[in-house]
Design a protein around this motif. Structure first.
Motif: not given
Length: 905
Positions: A230-236, A324-331
């Protein structure tokens, strides 16, 4: 508070006031068996299993420890001969009517009944008082109609834990006890199946069931003892930040259980509990892909890295940094967002970095930072439980943030009053003391109307206003014209209901505001956010527990992505790019010269791609081909981009337009941190090895940066976190060791700081709270003769964002496979549209075909389409007009018309 002295098993202990004997024993590691106990359930309705009985000196009979309050001088024995014999008898009675199929039961090895029978030496039935043959299951015992779990009445021990959890914790009441005596069982009311009931498949009952009466549906045959770890983590999924345990077998995530925590206690939603199948899905991207002659071909990482860096260097030499441009992520994780914005700023040489917060809460960051000094949720998840009043506006909380929705309902059961303002009659509207069905786009008028009543009736907190705010006279001047009658005429709301809401909110000692994209996604979104701040300041509901202004962030790490500087005007920690001292700090930390000019926002980046000004676009974990407004324009822009890199876990609608697609790891395949809505930084832990040749985003970025000559060397995410914490004031006191268990809420300013549960305790961060009044302004596009209906968009419980993850879950797709449009029965009747009929929805940008869903929960002349689906994509219809401050699109108000699709004769 006086301490309570008692003796347990010959040892003296101290109990707190109203603490039960079981509480004291658990706190002191004294084991008492329980089948029906849960720490958050009301003890008045507990003790149904009776296993927790103890012997209390001077009391007749054995007493249930879970519902007996500790008293001064009490002498308790938890394992006396009488107690042990009684527990054994209880277990013998339970298994008298229970199948003894432990050899084939998938709960074997994780069954509390099995464990207790072993502990108390119960070998099998001894009374033979029931005609039922142990191990035999009648067909009528099984209800497998739910998409995600099975109910087997033959294994139920009637402990009531599932019923109480559904009623008290999730507050759904989808199941209860039916029949009496020997015929008593757990079932949905009125003879319904689980599929026909009000069940929302949160899985709380499944997680808490001590036996195997409620069990998840597995694609593979599996027993709990086969789980390797079992690995404790944070829901995605959403921004609540639920703590979960991933169950792993053969490098595959085979289940999810809630991990009791300060964010979600033991609650999850259907997505967090059951929608984990995307992790090991067969369609995962497993190798880099390079488009050659319009067709994707598999490539090595070396080929992909070389092509990307070659293109970056060539475009930079030919066209300069502005291309140049970049779109990062909330995920992705904080560490990965930090690296991404560092790559854009330090190599690409500009601040053209943004992410999907621009589409959901950019107006929150701008609005609350202006009025309070911090653009984040002021209070914490669990504080909702003690609120006196909860004002929910522009948030369908039970569907988009289900665990917080459960907390709201629990607060209601504790006596809190609920106000809901929403164009749709969302589920919480049915529990509200006041429901305000406002017209989409009229938030500012409604909030001004509420404040007008508070000031006119002298309900404001004058002491707080004088001590902790400024610009109050300007607020009074603006809102004085917004009488309930005037505001009501704009909003379409009964003036008396506005008065009632104002009085309830103002008179609450602890009034909390919850809001989301129904407030932010407007051309006046920033004004709407600041108006809510005005309301909280006016009543002194800032800087104290269970109150505040609480934006609910839509995705798992949208707060963290903002914190990490995935914004065109902000370095990590909201430090401004145009501040020369700040710029020098980051130049020193990164060893690179940086630009002081604010970059382009997400919508501006897409526009400049379409005009050929942005030639190289790097998208990590975003899917603008479904999430952005006016998808026809987005598609044209991406096609026109000279070189597009997409880094994701599946071949998304956006990835299909890429020149290079890089296979990323999911949250279950890497370490790092997420920051949830309540500003809590929590650990993400690797549970399995990356699928195929996919890699964690941080490893991909590190290698690209190294090849670009940035000399980045990070052994692991911990090293990245240490670097970002050193440059981010709010995170300065954090490290992996400190956040290992419960996480910490920022600001956490040094290594001894405990974190901050609620903001603005002594005074707003900016010094004094700033009233920023605004007059109502109409939405950019309103209904007219040609387009007579208002389209508003949003989310549903059973899908998430652009369905990159939930679209791979069979059960969710069985429930909601396609797009739909909610239509009021009067509107549908006028247009002769039938429920379930395929219709056409048309705006000035385009048209979609989708299924009519006729419901009283939507206002007449307003329609709602969830934006998750490729078919009937809502954002084919939305427009690109922006809030002038936050540059957020107005997804909530677009003019449309509806047409029946005429069948060919």
């Amino acid at each position: 508070m006086d301490k309570i002295n008692l003796n347990i098993n010959g040892t003296d202990f101290i109990a707190e006031e109203n603490e039960t004997i079981l509480d004291v024993c658990r706190r002191n590691c004294i084991d008492i068996p329980t089948l029906c106990y849960h720490p958050d359930l009301d003890i008045k309705y507990g003790s149904s299993c009776r296993l927790c009985i103890v012997d209390i000196e001077g009391r007749k009979g054995l007493q249930p420890s879970c519902s007996t309050i500790a008293a001064e001088g009490m002498v308790v024995k938890t394992h006396s001969d009488d107690v042990v014999e009684a527990r054994k008898l209880i277990l013998e009675l339970i298994i008298e009517d229970h199948p003894l199929d432990c050899l084939t039961c998938e709960k074997s090895g994780d069954c509390k009944l099995q464990d207790y029978c072993y502990e108390y030496d119960v070998k099998g039935p001894v009374f033979n008082i029931n005609e039922k043959v142990c191990g035999k299951v009648r067909e009528s015992d099984i209800d497998d109609t739910n998409e995600f779990y099975i109910k087997d009445d033959s294994k139920c021990i009637n402990c009531g834990l599932c019923v109480r959890a559904c009623n008290e914790l999730q507050v759904i009441s989808a199941i209860g006890f039916v029949n009496r005596s020997d015929e008593q069982k757990v079932a949905a009311p009125f003879g319904k199946t689980l599929a026909e009931s009000d069940c929302v498949s949160c899985g709380t009952c499944v997680s808490l069931c001590p036996v195997n009466a409620l069990s998840p549906k597995h694609k593979k045959k599996m027993r709990k003892w086969e789980v390797e770890k079992k690995v404790k983590t944070t829901c995605a999924y959403c921004g609540v930040g639920c703590q979960i345990d991933l169950l792993v077998k053969d490098n595959e995530v085979v289940g999810v259980e809630p991990n009791y925590s300060s964010t979600n206690k033991d609650l999850l939603c259907v997505k967090g509990k059951f929608a984990y199948g995307f992790i090991n899905h067969k369609d995962r991207l497993k190798k880099p892909l390079i488009k050659k002659n319009g067709v994707f071909e598999e490539a090595s990482w070396e080929e992909a890295y070389s092509l990307i860096t070659e293109k970056m260097k060539g475009i930079k030499n030919k066209y300069g940094s502005k291309s140049f441009a970049g779109l990062s992520s909330a995920r992705v994780t904080n560490e990965e967002n930090y690296l991404f914005q560092k790559m854009v700023r330090a190599y690409m040489g500009n601040n053209n970095v943004d992410h999907c917060a621009r589409l959901c809460h950019a107006s929150t960051v701008a609005g609350l930072a202006t009025t309070l000094g911090s653009g984040a949720m002021t209070n914490s998840n669990l504080e909702l439980l003690d609120s006196d009043v909860i004002f929910i506006t522009g948030s369908n909380t039970t569907e988009t943030h289900p665990v917080l929705g459960a907390f709201v309902k629990q607060a209601k059961n504790r006596g809190a009053k609920i106000i809901v303002a929403d164009p749709r009659r969302i589920p919480l509207a049915y529990k509200a003391d006041v429901y305000l069905p406002l017209k989409p786009g009229t938030n500012v008028a409604l909030f001004n109307g509420i404040m007008n009543v508070i000031i006119e009736e002298d309900l404001q907190d004058s002491e707080y206003i004088a001590r902790a705010t400024e610009n109050y006279e300007d607020l009074k001047e603006v809102v004085k014209t917004y009488t309930p009658e005037y505001a009501g005429s704009i909003c379409g709301v009964d003036p008396d209901e506005i008065r009632k809401a104002a009085r309830i909110y103002a008179e609450g000692a602890k009034s909390s505001i919850l809001y989301s994209m129904g407030v932010t996604q407007h051309t006046t979104g920033t004004q709407g956010v600041m108006s809510l701040s005005n309301l909280a300041l006016l009543t002194g509901n800032i800087g104290k527990e269970s109150s505040g202004v609480n934006p609910l962030r839509g995705q798992n790490n949208v707060q963290g992505a903002c914190d990490m500087g995935a914004l065109p005007g902000d370095y990590p920690g909201y430090q401004k790019v145009y501040d020369e001292d700040i710029k020098r700090k980051f130049e020193s930390g990164w060893g690179k010269e940086l630009s002081s000019q604010a970059g382009l926002t997400l919508t501006e980046i897409i526009n400049d791609c379409g005009k050929g000004e942005i030639r190289f676009l790097y998208i990590m974990g975003e899917n603008p081909m479904l999430s952005d407004p006016d998808l026809t324009h987005v598609e044209e822009s991406l096609i026109n981009t000279e070189f597009l890199v997409v880094q994701d876990i599946f071949m998304t609608e956006t990835a299909q337009h890429a020149d290079v697609v890089l296979p990323a790891a999911t949250f279950a395949e890497k370490d790092g941190t997420f920051t949830n809505s309540e500003r809590r930084v929590q650990r993400v832990r690797k549970a399995i090895e990356p699928i195929g040749e996919s890699k964690p985003d941080w490893e991909i970025l590190t290698e690209i940066m190294r090849r670009l000559g940035m000399n980045e060397r990070y052994e692991n995410p911990r090293a990245i976190f240490d670097e970002l914490a050193g440059l981010t004031p709010q995170y300065k006191g954090m490290n992996y060791d400190r956040i290992e268990e419960e996480g910490l809420q920022w600001p956490c300013i040094d290594e001894n700081h405990p974190g901050t549960r609620y903001l603005h305790k002594d005074a707003p961060v900016r010094g004094k709270g700033l009233f920023k009044p605004a007059d109502y302004m109409s939405s950019y596009e309103n209904s007219d003769k040609e387009y007579p209906y208002i389209l508003t968009t949003g989310r549903i419980l059973y899908h998430y964002h652009t369905r990159t993850m939930t679209g791979k879950i069979e059960g969710l797709n069985n429930l909601y496979p396609n797009s739909f449009v909610e239509i009021n029965p009067t509107t549908a009747s006028r247009l002769k549209i039938n429920d379930g009929e395929l219709i056409r929805v048309i705006s000035r940008r385009g048209e979609v075909k989708t299924t009519a869903f006729v419901t009283d929960d939507i206002q007449e002349d307003v329609v709602f389409i969830p934006f998750h689906f490729t078919d009937g994509a809502a954002n084919r219809l939305t427009h690109t007009e922006l809030d002038p401050v936050a540059k957020i699109p107005e997804f909530k108000v677009s003019a449309v018309r509806l047409e029946k699709i005429m069948k060919e004769v």
